[in-house]
Design a protein around this motif. Structure first.
Motif, PDB file in Angstrom:
ATOM      1  N   ALA A 121       0.834  -1.202   0.000  1.00  0.00           N
ATOM      2  CA  ALA A 121       0.000   0.000   0.000  1.00  0.00           C
ATOM      3  C   ALA A 121       0.873   1.258   0.000  1.00  0.00           C
ATOM      4  CB  ALA A 121      -0.929   0.002   1.204  1.00  0.00           C
ATOM      5  N   ARG A 122       1.936   1.258   0.802  1.00  0.00           N
ATOM      6  CA  ARG A 122       2.815   2.430   0.854  1.00  0.00           C
ATOM      7  C   ARG A 122       3.546   2.633  -0.470  1.00  0.00           C
ATOM      8  NH1 ARG A 122       3.175   0.781   6.347  1.00  0.00           N
ATOM      9  NH2 ARG A 122       4.847  -0.687   5.911  1.00  0.00           N
TER      10      ARG A 122
ATOM     11  N   VAL B   7      -7.802  11.094 -11.624  1.00  0.00           N
ATOM     12  CA  VAL B   7      -7.095   9.992 -10.969  1.00  0.00           C
ATOM     13  C   VAL B   7      -8.069   9.364  -9.985  1.00  0.00           C
ATOM     14  CG1 VAL B   7      -5.156   9.306  -9.502  1.00  0.00           C
ATOM     15  CG2 VAL B   7      -4.848  11.107 -11.222  1.00  0.00           C
ATOM     16  N   ILE B   8      -8.276   8.056 -10.148  1.00  0.00           N
ATOM     17  CA  ILE B   8      -9.168   7.323  -9.257  1.00  0.00           C
ATOM     18  C   ILE B   8      -8.321   6.524  -8.275  1.00  0.00           C
ATOM     19  CG2 ILE B   8     -10.918   5.506  -9.116  1.00  0.00           C
ATOM     20  CD1 ILE B   8     -11.931   6.508 -11.857  1.00  0.00           C
ATOM     21  N   LEU B   9      -8.574   6.728  -6.989  1.00  0.00           N
ATOM     22  CA  LEU B   9      -7.888   6.017  -5.913  1.00  0.00           C
ATOM     23  C   LEU B   9      -8.909   5.053  -5.301  1.00  0.00           C
ATOM     24  CD1 LEU B   9      -6.048   9.119  -4.385  1.00  0.00           C
ATOM     25  CD2 LEU B   9      -5.193   7.494  -6.103  1.00  0.00           C
ATOM     26  N   ASP B  10      -9.115   3.955  -6.008  1.00  0.00           N
ATOM     27  CA  ASP B  10     -10.135   2.979  -5.630  1.00  0.00           C
ATOM     28  C   ASP B  10      -9.676   2.198  -4.409  1.00  0.00           C
ATOM     29  OD1 ASP B  10     -12.575   1.571  -6.051  1.00  0.00           O
ATOM     30  OD2 ASP B  10     -11.468  -0.047  -7.031  1.00  0.00           O
ATOM     31  N   GLU B  11     -10.567   2.071  -3.438  1.00  0.00           N
ATOM     32  CA  GLU B  11     -10.300   1.303  -2.216  1.00  0.00           C
ATOM     33  C   GLU B  11      -9.233   1.954  -1.340  1.00  0.00           C
ATOM     34  OE1 GLU B  11      -9.113  -2.110  -4.418  1.00  0.00           O
ATOM     35  OE2 GLU B  11     -11.129  -2.947  -4.513  1.00  0.00           O
ATOM     36  N   ALA B  12      -8.974   3.248  -1.541  1.00  0.00           N
ATOM     37  CA  ALA B  12      -7.919   3.932  -0.787  1.00  0.00           C
ATOM     38  C   ALA B  12      -8.284   4.177   0.668  1.00  0.00           C
ATOM     39  CB  ALA B  12      -7.566   5.259  -1.454  1.00  0.00           C
ATOM     40  N   THR B  13      -9.566   4.111   1.010  1.00  0.00           N
ATOM     41  CA  THR B  13      -9.928   4.358   2.410  1.00  0.00           C
ATOM     42  C   THR B  13      -9.394   3.264   3.335  1.00  0.00           C
ATOM     43  OG1 THR B  13     -12.064   3.237   2.217  1.00  0.00           O
ATOM     44  CG2 THR B  13     -12.020   5.628   1.798  1.00  0.00           C
ATOM     45  N   TYR B  14      -9.211   2.055   2.799  1.00  0.00           N
ATOM     46  CA  TYR B  14      -8.768   0.956   3.655  1.00  0.00           C
ATOM     47  C   TYR B  14      -7.350   1.158   4.174  1.00  0.00           C
ATOM     48  CZ  TYR B  14     -13.058  -0.824   1.737  1.00  0.00           C
ATOM     49  OH  TYR B  14     -14.375  -0.937   1.358  1.00  0.00           O
ATOM     50  N   PRO B  15      -6.347   1.391   3.308  1.00  0.00           N
ATOM     51  CA  PRO B  15      -5.011   1.638   3.857  1.00  0.00           C
ATOM     52  C   PRO B  15      -4.945   2.907   4.702  1.00  0.00           C
ATOM     53  CG  PRO B  15      -4.999   1.899   1.464  1.00  0.00           C
ATOM     54  CD  PRO B  15      -6.337   1.328   1.844  1.00  0.00           C
ATOM     55  N   LEU B  16      -5.823   3.865   4.444  1.00  0.00           N
ATOM     56  CA  LEU B  16      -5.885   5.043   5.306  1.00  0.00           C
ATOM     57  C   LEU B  16      -6.393   4.655   6.693  1.00  0.00           C
ATOM     58  CD1 LEU B  16      -7.365   7.698   2.838  1.00  0.00           C
ATOM     59  CD2 LEU B  16      -5.059   7.696   3.828  1.00  0.00           C
TER      60      LEU B  16
ATOM     61  N   GLY C 222      -3.941   2.779   8.794  1.00  0.00           N
ATOM     62  CA  GLY C 222      -2.728   3.514   9.138  1.00  0.00           C
ATOM     63  C   GLY C 222      -1.541   3.168   8.251  1.00  0.00           C
ATOM     64  N   TRP C 223      -1.778   2.479   7.155  1.00  0.00           N
ATOM     65  CA  TRP C 223      -0.694   2.099   6.239  1.00  0.00           C
ATOM     66  C   TRP C 223      -0.244   3.287   5.407  1.00  0.00           C
ATOM     67  CZ3 TRP C 223      -3.203  -2.951   3.966  1.00  0.00           C
ATOM     68  CH2 TRP C 223      -3.300  -3.908   4.983  1.00  0.00           C
ATOM     69  N   ILE C 224      -1.155   4.215   5.159  1.00  0.00           N
ATOM     70  CA  ILE C 224      -0.842   5.462   4.477  1.00  0.00           C
ATOM     71  C   ILE C 224      -1.195   6.582   5.446  1.00  0.00           C
ATOM     72  CG2 ILE C 224      -1.432   6.991   2.558  1.00  0.00           C
ATOM     73  CD1 ILE C 224      -2.191   4.507   0.942  1.00  0.00           C
ATOM     74  N   ASP C 225      -0.278   7.512   5.616  1.00  0.00           N
ATOM     75  CA  ASP C 225      -0.491   8.620   6.533  1.00  0.00           C
ATOM     76  C   ASP C 225      -1.594   9.536   6.008  1.00  0.00           C
ATOM     77  OD1 ASP C 225       0.541  10.290   8.878  1.00  0.00           O
ATOM     78  OD2 ASP C 225       0.598  11.706   7.192  1.00  0.00           O
ATOM     79  N   LEU C 226      -2.629   9.737   6.800  1.00  0.00           N
ATOM     80  CA  LEU C 226      -3.782  10.526   6.387  1.00  0.00           C
ATOM     81  C   LEU C 226      -3.395  11.971   6.089  1.00  0.00           C
ATOM     82  CD1 LEU C 226      -6.811  10.866   5.864  1.00  0.00           C
ATOM     83  CD2 LEU C 226      -7.106  11.216   8.330  1.00  0.00           C
ATOM     84  N   GLU C 227      -2.563  12.578   6.931  1.00  0.00           N
ATOM     85  CA  GLU C 227      -2.178  13.980   6.700  1.00  0.00           C
ATOM     86  C   GLU C 227      -1.415  14.133   5.391  1.00  0.00           C
ATOM     87  OE1 GLU C 227      -3.257  16.691   8.259  1.00  0.00           O
ATOM     88  OE2 GLU C 227      -4.493  15.240   9.335  1.00  0.00           O
ATOM     89  N   GLU C 228      -0.500  13.216   5.111  1.00  0.00           N
ATOM     90  CA  GLU C 228       0.243  13.265   3.847  1.00  0.00           C
ATOM     91  C   GLU C 228      -0.715  13.096   2.665  1.00  0.00           C
ATOM     92  OE1 GLU C 228       3.403  10.716   1.195  1.00  0.00           O
ATOM     93  OE2 GLU C 228       3.265  10.251   3.324  1.00  0.00           O
ATOM     94  N   PHE C 229      -1.654  12.181   2.796  1.00  0.00           N
ATOM     95  CA  PHE C 229      -2.649  11.936   1.754  1.00  0.00           C
ATOM     96  C   PHE C 229      -3.434  13.212   1.461  1.00  0.00           C
ATOM     97  CE2 PHE C 229      -6.776  10.313   0.260  1.00  0.00           C
ATOM     98  CZ  PHE C 229      -6.395   9.342  -0.656  1.00  0.00           C
ATOM     99  N   LEU C 230      -3.937  13.850   2.518  1.00  0.00           N
ATOM    100  CA  LEU C 230      -4.737  15.067   2.358  1.00  0.00           C
ATOM    101  C   LEU C 230      -3.901  16.209   1.792  1.00  0.00           C
ATOM    102  CD1 LEU C 230      -6.828  14.906   5.643  1.00  0.00           C
ATOM    103  CD2 LEU C 230      -7.569  14.282   3.334  1.00  0.00           C
ATOM    104  N   GLU C 231      -2.680  16.339   2.243  1.00  0.00           N
ATOM    105  CA  GLU C 231      -1.791  17.395   1.729  1.00  0.00           C
ATOM    106  C   GLU C 231      -1.483  17.171   0.254  1.00  0.00           C
ATOM    107  OE1 GLU C 231      -0.875  20.329   3.017  1.00  0.00           O
ATOM    108  OE2 GLU C 231      -2.241  19.760   4.636  1.00  0.00           O
ATOM    109  N   THR C 232      -1.290  15.915  -0.142  1.00  0.00           N
ATOM    110  CA  THR C 232      -1.048  15.608  -1.553  1.00  0.00           C
ATOM    111  C   THR C 232      -2.254  15.991  -2.391  1.00  0.00           C
ATOM    112  OG1 THR C 232       0.470  13.818  -0.986  1.00  0.00           O
ATOM    113  CG2 THR C 232      -0.514  13.757  -3.191  1.00  0.00           C
TER     114      THR C 232
END
Length: 181
Positions: free
Chosen positions: A90-91, A109-118, A121-131
């Motif tokens: 995921a990372r 850009v479609i990020l399908d099923e991205a809520t699961y790793p968020l 905690g596999w993907i940092d939520l703050e980094e995701f939102l900032e991106t």
């Protein structure tokens, strides 16, 4: 007379979130991919749960249309034999998706099923939102999956929650090819 006032806001890339316990989140995202592609927009799809060699119906159809779709995971997390390996995938996948988002090469850009790793905690939520905030202004993004984090919902321009009313699987009907449920 129109039933609404003409919007006066700017045209810009939108952030759409399809979440909830009902079916149809990914299907709605793929429908939007078709619509965008039909209008000449450049589309890219990342799936955070499906594995890289997945050949589901959406993979076959999008490949025929020339829309890149990439599985970033190792299948359903509840079947994973090694959750740390799943987290690593995921990372790594997030880095590829992040590059696509920031490149400006794609209009959607479609990020399908991205809520699961968020959620895991596999993907940092703050980094995701900032991106998502840092993407070029023309880039539209769709994020799908159950249990979307509140901060993502707050940042989104449009949120649709799919609600299960009834499901064939609950009645003992198995998933069917082309109608995966």
């Amino acid at each position: 007379m129109k039933p609404y006032a003409k919007p006066q806001g700017e045209r810009r890339g939108l952030l759409l979130v399809y979440t909830g316990d009902g079916k149809g989140k990914s299907t709605a995202a793929f429908g939007l991919a078709l619509r965008a592609h039909g209008r000449g927009l450049r589309v890219r799809v990342f799936q955070f749960i499906k594995h890289a060699t997945a050949r589901f119906g959406e993979h076959r159809a999008l490949a025929r249309l020339g829309i890149p779709i990439e599985g970033l995971g190792d299948g359903f997390t509840w079947k994973s034999r090694d959750l740390e390996a799943s987290a690593g995938l995921a990372r790594e996948g997030w880095q590829r998706a992040k590059e696509a988002l920031l490149s400006g090469e794609y209009d959607l850009v479609i990020l399908d099923e991205a809520t699961y790793p968020l959620r895991y905690g596999w993907i940092d939520l703050e980094e995701f939102l900032e991106t998502l905030k840092a993407r070029p202004p023309h880039v539209h993004v769709v994020v799908t999956g159950r249990g979307a984090p509140e901060a993502l919902l707050a940042q989104a321009d449009t949120v649709t929650e799919m609600r299960k009313v009834k499901h064939a699987f609950d009645q003992g009907v198995p998933a069917q090819r082309g109608m995966e449920h």
